[in-house]
Design an enzyme around this catalytic site. Structure first.
Site, PDB file in Angstrom:
ATOM      1  CB  ALA B 257      -0.923   0.016   1.356  1.00 54.98           C
ATOM      2  CG  HIS B 258      -1.151   4.769   0.851  1.00 53.07           C
ATOM      3  ND1 HIS B 258      -2.421   3.946   0.925  1.00 53.07           N
ATOM      4  CD2 HIS B 258      -1.328   5.676   2.178  1.00 53.07           C
ATOM      5  CE1 HIS B 258      -3.100   4.039   2.290  1.00 53.07           C
ATOM      6  NE2 HIS B 258      -2.476   4.999   2.803  1.00 53.07           N
TER       7      HIS B 258
END
Lengths: 363, 363, 363
Positions: B257-258
């Protein structure tokens, strides 16, 4: 050309309290440690506020009451909300083609409204409708009879199956699949799973059994303001449509199976798997890697914690955890029991010789 | 034309001990049971060494000290390492186009160095840079401003988002997504998850709440020698870049994820999900289907066993298991407690009548 | 033009018992609550039979013995099997191009039999063979030397690696990857995982270690009648082929790693991950999100329940659950122990003062 904003322009957008030490122009956003003198440092957490001491930043976005003095600050009540507004100033949308790219293959029966962008290698099948302002970046496929609303953004490699209906302002990330066949099969006679449910075992001879595919004549409906993550998959319904409610956000690699009805404003985190024919209420949060058995209902405002497996329906406002999932409180009690049991076993071993002696004395 | 190697040529590559019974030409590699008289049989395990008795092979790669006599062997210290070197002799790389294929859409501002292969239906946006020897097989998308190093290999269907930076010798498998939007949202007022963290329940009325997308102005950096599996997804950062360290290998269907920072030479096995803003040290192994909560740190040289859920940071050289994950030793103790408890319950039931009698007698 | 069938035509297909109250034409299928007077309502469950009372339907498909009187019914022994047959009447296949689309890139050495459909932006490499009646809808990639049987249907965005062999009647859904590189690496010296297996810890200095990719010279074989779900991934074998047996159905986002041999007529539900070199018997069911460690065998007719992690081989006709997986009966016993322990701890605390007193009295 670099975008540049005055501190007052910035504060007008986020409506905070500006404590100006020095007037500077803001040309970028970053965490404190990466900031220079034209940066608005984003110091949303205590750790980041601490990092401001080691930062070259001359201005920072901070939570209300941070009370810093030697640096310009904008204090806000809800820093992530303010950050969201500021990020929009510096965001660059993906490159989109003006009109229909020469390499795109668009069926002559498709109805494409004005301002639609159809990028390189996009395929649009017969009887498709695409409304104003929608952008298909590149390598997107839109199956026959699909209807797409206004101002959607489909990233590269998105595949949209036949007859899928998509609302307005829907964002679909790279490689997502909407409207693939449901995973639905039937055997001529009892399958091993049916046997296991009936008799608790898979005894019997299943070797001559044939498996038939159940075709999906339903499709998928995606309501307004939905976002779908990269390489996620949402399958078509068997007879009715699979439905994703307004405002619901679906993360990467999520699986939503055939016939599911997902409510509004749900958050479905990465790698969640929802089996066929589930009903999910409004504002439900399914945390990462959660699994749901088929035909299970989840009431509104419920939270299913990460990696849980929901095998039975749960009422509204539930918070559940575990595989199989149970109310969080019950799970905590179970963990306590396990700790207590460990202690108890030691204690019991202490008493055991005396107990044995006592037992003997009574005989 | 079949490739063919003498036993001495083979041994020169892997540096083993050649015990030659008969001189043959090696034209292929296979397990013992599929070998013929021009095969070098790969007998790396005890089972495969046993299978040599039933094999037509006249030569075999075996572990050091296998001590076979009636068949030509090459004995090596580290058989999988030797196998790796030999497989390179017989490996055929994918078909790549010489130069830029006529069907590719390459923006005129893109800088494409010599020896770059851009295959059919590849889309390269403005201001992209692609360095020497890199090959984009087919149907690949490279977003604006992306920079790709030397000698990379991107398989069909790979999607690279805007401003992604990729080092040298990076392999990206079919359908992987690098640089899709982070899954990052904010509500105007308290969300159900915030309420649950604060008050332990989702009581309250959340029905009028709006969800806003937080745009990702960060991107993704993939360092040299990284490999990314088929249909894996690595999301862009919110403000800073998501980073994958040098030499790290990421398997199929993994989600990063980010804002995550992944160290060097990590092994991230299939279907692992890493939530936003995690820090993963060097040489960390995340086994299959592991999940990590957001903002969690994992120290270098740690191993997270399969299906575990890491909810809290763990120090270097940890080995953890379970959901939620705990040190492997603690998990083993917990399982032992459960076994002991089973025994204890039986024992206790035995004493219970006497205890009750004893209790009565004391009253 | 709407398709329309008489009740007798419908019943001829499914061979049920037609109790005709009124003669109508059937133009669609739906659940009772969405039916109108030209619908055959599908009332397969008790709930749906109940819903017929509130339905506008004049005819319904019902299970044998439903015994409804005021509405035309067709009673059948196995309603889902009947439904499957009826859905085929109303199913529309995806739009396919007649012959080879102008935008497709087909290598001149490829052998394409008659009746093959190669849609927009499809890429077919050298020495590929595609047999009669197979349809590649759009944006499909077929690597060099791949062989594809008759009457297959590959949905948009499917990627087929080099030398993959695919049988007849195989359906591959959107974005699936068949034949990407296996996730197979080797280090020059002992890796952390090898150390952990040998010494129980990752103590030592691994910082100079290099990781080498083991190339995959094997490929993938998909037998007849297999279906593969959207964005699923099936990797090529290291030396031998990865094999998927006849009739096996694989759901979305499933991962089958290198060298696996999957039997016939298996059902592998969404997000299952099977690590390298596993053997799976015929008719095995792996429920959603199951994980399997490498080199594990599962006997025929076994069922692995959802989210389980199979770390050791299991015999035929097993039903297992848990992570790590154990026989379902053992799991149920373990859960009972935990409940009993909770009770026991309360009881024990009751006796403890007296036991302590007793211990004292004996001293």
């Amino acid at each position: 050309m670099t975008k540049s904003y005055s501190l007052d322009e910035i504060n007008a957008i986020i409506g905070g309290i500006l404590n100006k030490v020095e007037d500077i122009k803001i040309e970028k956003l970053s965490p404190p440690l990466l900031a220079d003198d034209s940066t608005l440092a984003l110091a949303l957490s205590e750790e980041e506020i601490h990092n401001l001491q080691m930062s070259d930043a001359k201005a920072a976005l901070v939570p209300f009451g941070a009370g810093l003095e030697h640096i310009t600050t904008i204090e806000v009540e809800r820093p992530r909300l303010a950050m969201m507004k500021l990020l929009h100033l510096f965001y660059t949308p993906p490159q989109t083609h003006h009109g229909i790219h020469a390499s795109a293959v668009v069926d002559p029966t498709a109805v494409i409204e004005e301002g639609v962008s159809i990028g390189p290698n996009v395929v649009v099948c017969r009887n498709v409708k695409i409304a104003k302002g929608t952008k298909l970046v590149a390598n997107v496929y839109v199956g026959q009879g699909a209807q797409i609303g206004c101002n959607c953004l489909f990233h590269p490699g998105v595949n949209i199956g036949d007859a899928v209906k998509i609302g307005n302002n829907v964002i679909i990330n790279q490689g997502a699949s909407v409207g693939a066949d449901g995973f639905s099969f039937v055997t001529e006679t009892q399958s091993t799973v049916e046997a296991a449910k009936e008799q608790g075992s898979t005894d019997g001879d299943f070797s001559t059994q044939k498996i038939y595919k159940i075709p999906s004549i339903g499709s998928v409906e995606i309501k307004d303001d939905v976002e779908i993550g990269a390489n996620a998959t949402i399958d078509r319904g068997t007879v009715e449509n699979t439905i994703i409610g307004k405002g619901t956000k679906i993360d990467n690699l999520v699986m939503i199976a055939h016939n599911c009805k997902v409510g509004e404003n749900c958050m479905i985190i990465s790698q969640v798997g929802v089996a066929g024919s589930c009903n999910i209420g409004d504002r439900v949060v399914l945390a990462g890697q959660v699994g749901m058995a088929d035909h299970v209902n989840i009431g509104a405002d419920s939270i299913v914690m990460a990696q849980s497996g929901v095998s039975k329906s749960i009422p509204a406002k539930s918070i559940v955890f575990g595989s199989p999932a149970m109310p969080r409180k019950e799970y905590i009690k179970q963990m306590k029991t396990l700790k207590d049991a460990e202690f108890l076993i030691k204690e019991f071993k202490k008493y055991k010789p005396l107990l044995d002696q006592f037992v003997e004395s009574q005989e």
